[in-house]
Scaffold this motif. Structure first.
Motif, short mmCIF file in Angstrom:
data_model
loop_
_atom_site.label_atom_id
_atom_site.label_comp_id
_atom_site.label_asym_id
_atom_site.label_seq_id
_atom_site.Cartn_x
_atom_site.Cartn_y
_atom_site.Cartn_z
N SER A 94 47.07 34.76 45.56
CA SER A 94 46.75 34.77 47.19
C SER A 94 45.56 35.70 47.30
O SER A 94 45.21 36.59 46.68
N VAL A 95 45.45 35.79 48.91
CA VAL A 95 44.20 36.61 48.97
C VAL A 95 44.72 38.06 48.90
O VAL A 95 43.83 38.92 48.66
N ALA A 96 45.71 38.11 49.43
CA ALA A 96 46.58 39.54 49.40
C ALA A 96 46.44 40.02 47.92
O ALA A 96 46.25 41.48 47.92
N GLU A 97 46.76 39.45 46.88
CA GLU A 97 46.91 39.94 45.57
C GLU A 97 45.28 40.24 45.15
O GLU A 97 44.99 41.27 44.45
N ALA A 98 44.42 39.33 45.72
CA ALA A 98 42.92 39.64 44.98
C ALA A 98 42.32 40.89 45.67
O ALA A 98 41.71 41.53 45.06
N LEU A 99 42.93 40.91 46.98
CA LEU A 99 42.22 42.36 47.73
C LEU A 99 43.02 43.61 46.90
O LEU A 99 42.24 44.61 46.59
N GLU A 100 44.19 43.57 46.32
CA GLU A 100 44.86 44.55 45.65
C GLU A 100 44.27 44.68 44.34
O GLU A 100 43.89 45.89 43.92
N VAL A 101 43.79 43.88 43.64
CA VAL A 101 43.10 43.89 42.65
C VAL A 101 41.65 44.61 42.64
O VAL A 101 41.26 45.34 41.84
N LEU A 102 40.99 44.19 43.75
CA LEU A 102 39.63 44.74 44.24
C LEU A 102 39.88 46.23 44.40
O LEU A 102 38.80 46.99 44.48
N GLU A 103 41.11 46.71 44.82
CA GLU A 103 41.06 48.05 45.15
C GLU A 103 41.10 48.87 43.94
O GLU A 103 40.92 50.07 43.88
N ARG A 104 41.64 48.38 42.65
CA ARG A 104 41.64 48.91 41.41
C ARG A 104 40.30 48.78 40.56
O ARG A 104 39.99 49.42 39.43
N SER A 105 39.67 47.65 40.76
CA SER A 105 38.61 47.32 39.62
C SER A 105 37.46 46.48 40.41
O SER A 105 37.52 46.11 41.62
N HIS A 106 36.31 46.30 39.92
CA HIS A 106 35.23 45.81 40.23
C HIS A 106 34.75 44.50 39.32
O HIS A 106 34.16 44.75 38.46
N PRO A 107 35.41 43.21 39.62
CA PRO A 107 34.79 42.31 38.67
C PRO A 107 33.42 41.77 38.74
O PRO A 107 32.83 42.21 39.68
#
Length: 345
Positions: free
Chosen positions: A255-268
Motif C-alpha cells: 500500500s501507499v501508506a506502507e511505502a511512506l513508512e519505509v521512506l521515513e526510515r530509508s532512501h531507496p
C-alpha cells in the motif's frame, strides 16, 4: 366548453330547478314530482363535485407534465454531455453491430483510420484490419457470441492510405434481455510506440547486462535498493524474485501508506509502483513522493507498472513517473529499466 362555462351552466340549471321546486311545494298533489326534483338537485351537486375533482386531477397532470418536460430537458443535456465525452475522447471509440459493422465512431477513430467519422459508419471494421490478420479477426468476432467479459486483442490495423500499425482493441459485448449479442463497444489504441519502446529496452538490457545473456548474474547492480509497491501478493513475489537474481535488494509493500513508512526510515535508489491499487493508487503515491522529495531534498527515480495495455502512459509520465512498463514485460526489460533509472548502466 371551458370550466367557467360548465360551472355557469350547472348554476343556471340549479336555479331553475329550485324555482320549480318552490312552486311544486305549494301544490301538495305534486309531491312525487317534488321528490324527483330533489333527486335531480342532488345529482347536480354530485356532478359539480365530480367536475371539481376532475379539475384537481387536471392540475395535478399539468404539474406532472411540467416535471416530465424538465426531466426530458435534463436528459437531453446529459445525453449531449456523454456524446461530447464519446466524440472528443483521446482514444478511438466505435460502436458496431454483432458482425462488426460500424454504427458510431468518434473523431479520434476517424483520425486513426484517415477517414471522416461519418464515412466510417456502415463500413465493416474488418476493412481496416491488416489483410494477413482479417481471418483471425473474424474468428474472434464469431467467438464473442459465447463470451460476456471485455476482451483485449492485439491486431495490426491498416488505415486508409497509410502504413499498418500495431493496435490494442478493448471489445465489450452488449446483449439484449434474451442474452443475444446485439452490439460491440470497441476502443482502439495505437501501441506501435509502446512496442518500439519495449524493443529498445530489450536492446538496452542486452548491452547493460551482457552477463545475463551468458547465463551469469550481473554484479553491477549489487546493493541497489528498490522499493516496490503493489497490492497483489503474487506480483510482489515475482518482481522481488526477478530483481534479487541481479543482486538488487527489494523492499516490497502492499500500500501507499506502507511505502511512506519505509521512506521515513530509508532512501531507496528506485521506486516502482503499480498504478491501480485500492484506496490510494500509484498517482497518489507519486504526488506524496514528490512532496517528500521537496521536504528532504531527495530525488528518487520512479517507475509505473501496470497490468493494462490501455493504461495511460502519457498520464503516468506527466504526473512525475520517469518510466512506465507493462507487468507482462520480459524480466530483462524490468532489470534494464531499473538499471537506467539508477544510473547503473
Amino acid at each position: 366548453m371551458s370550466e367557467e362555462e360548465f360551472t355557469r351552466y350547472i348554476k343556471t340549471i340549479r336555479q331553475q330547478i329550485e324555482a320549480l321546486h318552490k312552486y311544486i311545494v305549494l301544490e301538495p298533489t305534486q309531491q312525487p314530482i317534488a321528490e324527483a326534483m330533489e333527486e335531480i338537485v342532488a345529482s347536480l351537486g354530485n356532478l359539480q363535485l365530480c367536475q371539481e375533482e376532475m379539475q384537481t386531477s387536471l392540475e395535478a397532470m399539468e404539474d406532472i407534465q411540467d416535471e416530465l418536460l424538465q426531466q426530458n430537458e435534463d436528459l437531453a443535456v446529459e445525453l449531449q454531455h456523454y456524446y461530447e465525452l464519446f466524440n472528443f475522447a483521446p482514444d478511438a471509440y466505435l460502436l458496431t453491430d454483432a458482425q462488426g459493422i460500424i454504427l458510431k465512431a468518434n473523431r479520434t477513430a476517424g483520425a486513426l483510420f484517415n477517414i471522416l467519422p461519418n464515412f466510417l459508419i456502415g463500413k465493416p471494421l474488418a476493412n481496416f484490419v491488416a489483410e494477413a490478420e482479417r481471418s483471425l479477426f473474424r474468428i474472434k468476432l464469431n467467438q464473442l457470441s459465447q463470451l460476456d467479459s471485455v476482451q483485449e486483442w492485439e491486431i495490426a490495423m491498416c488505415p486508409r492510405g497509410s502504413q499498418p500499425f500495431d493496435a490494442t482493441l478493448m471489445v465489450a459485448p452488449n446483449r439484449d434481455t434474451f442474452g443475444s449479442l446485439v452490439s460491440l463497444q470497441i476502443s482502439i489504441r495505437d501501441v506501435t510506440k509502446h512496442k518500439q519502446a519495449n524493443l529498445q529496452l530489450q536492446s538496452v538490457a542486452s548491452q547493460l547486462l551482457p552477463e545475463a545473456a551468458a547465463g551469469e548474474t550481473p554484479r553491477s547492480l549489487d546493493g541497489l535498493q528498490v522499493l516496490f509497491v503493489d497490492d497483489e501478493a503474487d506480483a510482489r513475489e515475482f518482481i522481488t524474485t526477478v530483481l534479487e537474481q541481479y543482486g538488487i535488494s527489494v523492499t516490497a509493500v502492499n500500500s501507499v501508506a506502507e511505502a511512506l513508512e519505509v521512506l521515513e526510515r530509508s532512501h531507496p535508489d528506485v521506486i516502482i509502483s503499480d498504478i491501480r491499487m485500492p484506496d490510494e493508487d500509484g498517482y497518489t503515491l507519486i504526488r506524496k513522493v514528490k512532496a517528500l522529495e521537496a521536504e528532504k531534498g531527495w530525488q528518487i527515480p520512479t517507475a509505473a507498472l501496470t497490468a493494462y495495455l490501455a493504461e495511460d502512459r502519457a498520464k503516468a509520465l506527466k504526473v512525475g513517473f520517469q518510466s512506465h512498463l507493462h507487468k507482462l514485460a520480459e524480466p530483462a526489460e524490468l532489470v534494464a529499466m531499473v538499471a537506467q533509472l539508477a544510473g547503473r548502466g
